[in-house]
Design an enzyme around this catalytic site. Structure first.
Site, PDB file in Angstrom:
ATOM      1  N   TYR A 152       0.609  -1.174   0.191  1.00  0.00           N
ATOM      2  CA  TYR A 152      -0.150   0.100  -0.248  1.00  0.00           C
ATOM      3  C   TYR A 152       0.477   1.329  -0.108  1.00  0.00           C
ATOM      4  CZ  TYR A 152      -4.780  -1.614   0.686  1.00  0.00           C
ATOM      5  OH  TYR A 152      -5.851  -2.923   0.807  1.00  0.00           O
ATOM      6  N   LYS A 203       3.479 -14.924   1.759  1.00  0.00           N
ATOM      7  CA  LYS A 203       3.713 -16.189   0.384  1.00  0.00           C
ATOM      8  C   LYS A 203       5.057 -16.883   0.522  1.00  0.00           C
ATOM      9  CE  LYS A 203       1.870 -17.629  -3.220  1.00  0.00           C
ATOM     10  NZ  LYS A 203       0.957 -18.775  -4.330  1.00  0.00           N
ATOM     11  N   ASP A 262      -3.260 -18.545  -0.095  1.00  0.00           N
ATOM     12  CA  ASP A 262      -3.654 -18.808  -1.456  1.00  0.00           C
ATOM     13  C   ASP A 262      -4.399 -20.479  -0.132  1.00  0.00           C
ATOM     14  OD1 ASP A 262      -1.623 -20.378  -0.634  1.00  0.00           O
ATOM     15  OD2 ASP A 262      -1.257 -20.927  -3.107  1.00  0.00           O
ATOM     16  N   ASP A 266      -5.994  -6.695   4.201  1.00  0.00           N
ATOM     17  CA  ASP A 266      -7.249  -6.918   3.598  1.00  0.00           C
ATOM     18  C   ASP A 266      -8.206  -7.553   2.732  1.00  0.00           C
ATOM     19  OD1 ASP A 266      -8.729  -4.055   2.254  1.00  0.00           O
ATOM     20  OD2 ASP A 266      -7.798  -5.059   0.537  1.00  0.00           O
ATOM     21  N   ASP A 320     -11.999  -8.957   4.547  1.00  0.00           N
ATOM     22  CA  ASP A 320     -13.333  -9.458   3.481  1.00  0.00           C
ATOM     23  C   ASP A 320     -14.049 -11.028   3.323  1.00  0.00           C
ATOM     24  OD1 ASP A 320     -13.176  -6.274   3.226  1.00  0.00           O
ATOM     25  OD2 ASP A 320     -14.026  -6.398   1.225  1.00  0.00           O
TER      26      ASP A 320
END
Ligand code: IPM
Ligand code: MG
Length: 354
Positions: free
Chosen positions: A142, A188, A220, A244, A248
């Protein structure tokens, strides 16, 4: 009597409606528990752009820094979508987080038994879920430099320093100590160097918390495991962009994104906001669910040390849901009566003062 200075940022879309209900409930609780809340309103996002041509005016940032906590609604909307990126409402929120030093975002997924049928997942998969996402909020892709875009090429940079990883990891381990003693660190590391460092540093920090079980998971796989068996998680520790996305996803385990609160901490003042957005399509209709914002207000009271007040709010929400009151988003789930945003706020305020 103790007085807390609260910076209030109502924001755009449904922001003003839902924040008004949170204030209604806070006032009821403050009176009952014998403390004072002094509110000062500031603009951020689209509504700030309209006045100042700046989505994060200096006055707002200063006002927040001079408060004990910030209560925040939501920002953004189609009206501002075509502005250059630095003028967009979202940039305002990112700048505020950065300026306040809010490097840790705490997003609990709380299941209400009364709403167990509201989730798209089977009740037996979600009953008893109790997890929290601890998301790094002021670093990673970000904010990483360099960043660039022309019409043929664009890039961003995902950077984490040892210090940034250490401090968010400490927050996650401490959170786990208050809960079920497990941290799942999501990265990751099979592809990204930044994730390799993340993993190394998290392992080092873990040495200070022998009482906490630590596991690592690729992002993942974590996305898949959250839907397959969310009960395996206690604290999910992760970076900005993975957090983020996963927060959600975690919100849908619960059924409605209108239910989940969040706390952003780490700086001098904490900021409390629902995890949902400004829902411009339903703004002004009195149908938004204020519960996520009211729960954020409860997190704010916990942060201020007003634990009895926070508990009052959480119990009031449970009672109101148990009695069958629902806003429109949850009308299909055992509703006895569908109520407006404002009626929901009043019901919760009433129960919280009992
Ligand atoms: C969130 C939001 C923000 C983010 C946007 C509005 C910048 O999606 O709080 O999760 O990506 O952090
Ligand atoms: Mg988000």
């Amino acid at each position: 009597m103790k007085t807390y200075k609260i910076a209030v940022i109502k924001g755009d879309g449904i922001g003003p409606e839902i924040v008004d209900e949170a204030i209604k409930v806070l006032d009821a609780v403050a009176q009952k528990e014998g403390f004072n809340l002094e509110y000062n309103e500031y603009l951020l996002g689209g509504s700030a752009y309209d006045v100042f041509e700046d989505p994060a005016p200096e006055e707002t940032i200063k006002g927040c820094l001079n408060s004990d906590a910030v209560l925040f609604g939501a920002i953004g909307g189609p009206k501002w979508d075509n502005l250059p990126k630095e003028k967009r409402p979202e940039s305002g929120l990112l700048k505020l987080r950065k300026s306040l030093g809010l490097f840790a975002n705490i997003r609990p997924a709380i299941i209400f038994d009364e709403l167990i049928n509201a989730s798209t997942l089977k009740p037996e998969v979600i009953k008893g879920v109790d997890l929290v996402v601890v998301r790094e909020l002021t670093g990673g892709i970000y904010f990483g430099e360099p960043r660039y875009k022309d019409s043929n090429k664009a890039y961003n940079t995902m950077i984490y320093t040892r210090d940034e990883i250490e401090r968010i990891a400490h927050i996650a381990f401490k959170e786990a100590q208050k809960r079920n003693k497990k941290v799942t660190s999501v990265d990751k590391a099979n592809v990204l160097e930044v994730s390799e460092l993340w993993r190394e540093v998290v392992n080092e920090v873990a040495q200070n918390y022998p009482d906490i079980e630590l596991e690592h998971m690729y992002v993942d796989n974590a996305a898949m495991q959250l839907i397959r068996d969310p009960k395996q998680f206690d604290v999910i520790l992760t970076g900005n962009i993975f957090g983020d996305i996963l927060s959600d996803e975690a919100s849908m385990i619960v059924g409605s994104i209108g239910l989940l609160p969040s706390a952003s901490i780490g700086g001098k003042v904490g900021l409390f906001e629902p995890i949902h957005g400004s829902a411009p399509d339903i703004a002004g209709q009195g149908i938004a669910n204020p519960i996520a914002t009211i729960l954020s207000a409860a997190m704010m009271l916990d942060y201020l040390g007003e634990h009895k007040g926070a508990k009052r709010i959480k119990e009031a929400i449970k009672s109101v849901l148990k009695e069958g009151y629902r806003t429109k988003d949850l009308a299909a789930f055992d509703a006895k009566e569908v109520v407006t945003t404002s009626e929901m706020g009043s019901l919760i305020a009433e129960h919280a003062s009992n």
